[in-house]
Design a protein around this motif. Structure first.
Motif, mmCIF file in Angstrom:
data_model
loop_
_atom_site.group_PDB
_atom_site.id
_atom_site.type_symbol
_atom_site.label_atom_id
_atom_site.label_comp_id
_atom_site.label_asym_id
_atom_site.label_seq_id
_atom_site.Cartn_x
_atom_site.Cartn_y
_atom_site.Cartn_z
ATOM 1 N N ASN A 182 13.032 1.182 -19.245
ATOM 2 C CA ASN A 182 13.997 1.665 -18.256
ATOM 3 C C ASN A 182 14.594 0.463 -17.530
ATOM 4 N N LEU A 183 15.482 -0.231 -18.231
ATOM 5 C CA LEU A 183 15.985 -1.518 -17.754
ATOM 6 C C LEU A 183 16.804 -1.388 -16.474
ATOM 7 N N ARG A 184 17.624 -0.344 -16.388
ATOM 8 C CA ARG A 184 18.509 -0.206 -15.229
ATOM 9 C C ARG A 184 17.720 0.016 -13.946
ATOM 10 N N SER A 185 16.684 0.842 -14.005
ATOM 11 C CA SER A 185 15.911 1.104 -12.790
ATOM 12 C C SER A 185 15.150 -0.146 -12.361
ATOM 13 N N VAL A 186 14.683 -0.942 -13.335
ATOM 14 C CA VAL A 186 14.019 -2.205 -13.000
ATOM 15 C C VAL A 186 15.014 -3.155 -12.346
ATOM 16 N N MET A 187 16.226 -3.230 -12.886
ATOM 17 C CA MET A 187 17.240 -4.110 -12.301
ATOM 18 C C MET A 187 17.594 -3.673 -10.881
ATOM 19 N N ALA A 237 -5.766 0.022 0.098
ATOM 20 C CA ALA A 237 -5.712 1.159 -0.836
ATOM 21 C C ALA A 237 -4.292 1.717 -0.904
ATOM 22 N N GLU A 238 -3.383 0.895 -1.366
ATOM 23 C CA GLU A 238 -1.999 1.327 -1.502
ATOM 24 C C GLU A 238 -1.840 2.209 -2.753
ATOM 25 N N TYR A 239 -0.864 3.110 -2.716
ATOM 26 C CA TYR A 239 -0.625 4.008 -3.842
ATOM 27 C C TYR A 239 0.642 3.607 -4.599
ATOM 28 N N VAL A 240 0.549 3.662 -5.933
ATOM 29 C CA VAL A 240 1.675 3.321 -6.803
ATOM 30 C C VAL A 240 1.753 4.353 -7.930
ATOM 31 N N TYR A 241 2.836 4.295 -8.701
ATOM 32 C CA TYR A 241 3.125 5.344 -9.689
ATOM 33 C C TYR A 241 2.846 4.857 -11.117
ATOM 34 N N PHE A 242 2.021 5.633 -11.831
ATOM 35 C CA PHE A 242 1.598 5.294 -13.191
ATOM 36 C C PHE A 242 2.094 6.318 -14.209
ATOM 37 N N GLY A 247 1.230 -9.242 -14.519
ATOM 38 C CA GLY A 247 1.524 -7.935 -15.083
ATOM 39 C C GLY A 247 1.060 -6.824 -14.171
ATOM 40 N N VAL A 248 1.818 -5.729 -14.150
ATOM 41 C CA VAL A 248 1.432 -4.532 -13.404
ATOM 42 C C VAL A 248 1.538 -3.337 -14.344
ATOM 43 N N GLN A 249 0.482 -2.527 -14.395
ATOM 44 C CA GLN A 249 0.486 -1.358 -15.279
ATOM 45 C C GLN A 249 1.373 -0.246 -14.735
ATOM 46 N N PHE A 250 1.503 -0.176 -13.435
ATOM 47 C CA PHE A 250 2.317 0.852 -12.783
ATOM 48 C C PHE A 250 3.795 0.431 -12.780
ATOM 49 N N HIS A 251 4.618 1.313 -12.234
ATOM 50 C CA HIS A 251 6.059 1.054 -12.150
ATOM 51 C C HIS A 251 6.416 0.685 -10.710
ATOM 52 N N PRO A 252 6.577 -0.577 -10.374
ATOM 53 C CA PRO A 252 6.923 -0.932 -8.996
ATOM 54 C C PRO A 252 8.263 -0.363 -8.565
ATOM 55 N N GLU A 253 9.191 -0.235 -9.517
ATOM 56 C CA GLU A 253 10.525 0.281 -9.181
ATOM 57 C C GLU A 253 10.491 1.772 -8.829
ATOM 58 N N LYS A 254 9.349 2.444 -9.104
ATOM 59 C CA LYS A 254 9.196 3.868 -8.772
ATOM 60 C C LYS A 254 8.117 4.072 -7.704
ATOM 61 N N PRO A 267 7.636 -18.070 -13.677
ATOM 62 C CA PRO A 267 6.824 -16.861 -13.610
ATOM 63 C C PRO A 267 7.420 -15.709 -14.415
ATOM 64 N N LEU A 268 6.533 -14.924 -14.984
ATOM 65 C CA LEU A 268 6.888 -13.740 -15.772
ATOM 66 C C LEU A 268 6.159 -12.547 -15.189
ATOM 67 N N LEU A 269 6.866 -11.432 -15.032
ATOM 68 C CA LEU A 269 6.249 -10.183 -14.593
ATOM 69 C C LEU A 269 6.409 -9.147 -15.691
ATOM 70 N N GLY A 270 5.294 -8.714 -16.262
ATOM 71 C CA GLY A 270 5.294 -7.618 -17.228
ATOM 72 C C GLY A 270 5.049 -6.304 -16.514
ATOM 73 N N ILE A 271 5.822 -5.274 -16.853
ATOM 74 C CA ILE A 271 5.733 -3.968 -16.199
ATOM 75 C C ILE A 271 5.387 -2.906 -17.244
#
Length: 201
Positions: A13-18, A139-144, A178-185, A73-77
């Motif tokens: 989902n390139l646009r939402s990441v951008m 204990a922050e919440y993120v979307y997986f 790298g982050v397994q979750f979606h930071p953009e969401k 630096p590289l960030l894998g999502i």
């Protein structure tokens, strides 16, 4: 001006990441051009789909990503994080980029738990001094959304999350994050992590 290259290899989902990166204050471009990737100040490797498809789609960009990550630096999502690992067992054994030691494995079948792991879940901060985690609470919440997870050593695990079993939800080795979750969401927490990544560039 600082430039982040969002690597376009046909999955994700390139646009939402951008949009997420731009909201966090970055100048980002979606590209598959080797020259643009090599010239970037930071790289983002997003992805949704199967591991082997992602690695196949990267093609000749694999070596460039490995080489570039020595300097920037590289960030894998999501799938992009999994591709940082050495191997994955999804649809057979497949080689990853090998930037973070470890393997990608499927959640075990446990009665009462659905796979994929989908929705909001909490982060346990394992390395609170890491710059990617600056400003986050305990204990922050993120979307997986994922059926496979990274199995790696504690020294590479920035955050862990429990779903069926504990797993590494954010990792780092050198310049590879790298982050397994979606930071953009993931609302304000995801935005803060993107801002932290930008701040490391």
């Amino acid at each position: 001006m600082m430039q982040i290259a969002i690597i376009d290899y046909g999955l994700g989902n390139l646009r939402s990441v951008m949009k997420g990166l731009e909201k966090a204050g970055a100048h980002a471009a979606i590209t598959c051009d080797a020259h643009e990737i090599a010239a970037a100040d930071g790289l983002v490797l997003p992805g949704v789909g199967a591991f082997h498809e992602g690695m196949d789609q990267l093609g000749p960009l694999k070596d460039l990503i490995i080489e570039s990550t020595r300097d920037v630096p590289l960030l894998g999502i999501c799938l992009g994080m999994q591709m940082l690992m050495e191997t994955s067992e999804e649809h057979g054994i497949h080689q990853g980029l090998g930037l973070v030691p470890g393997r990608v494995t499927r959640f075990p079948r446990v009665y009462g738990f659905k796979v994929p792991h989908m929705g909001w879940n909490s982060l346990a901060i394992e390395q609170p001094d890491n710059p990617l985690l600056s400003g986050l609470g305990p204990a922050e919440y993120v979307y997986f959304v994922h059926s496979y997870y990274a199995d790696t050593l504690p020294e590479y695990t920035l955050t862990s999350t429990r779903y069926i079993c504990p797993f590494a939800s954010a990792v780092q080795n050198g310049n590879a994050y790298g982050v397994q979750f979606h930071p953009e969401k993931s609302g304000a927490v995801g935005l803060r992590m993107l801002e932290n990544f930008i701040g490391m560039i």
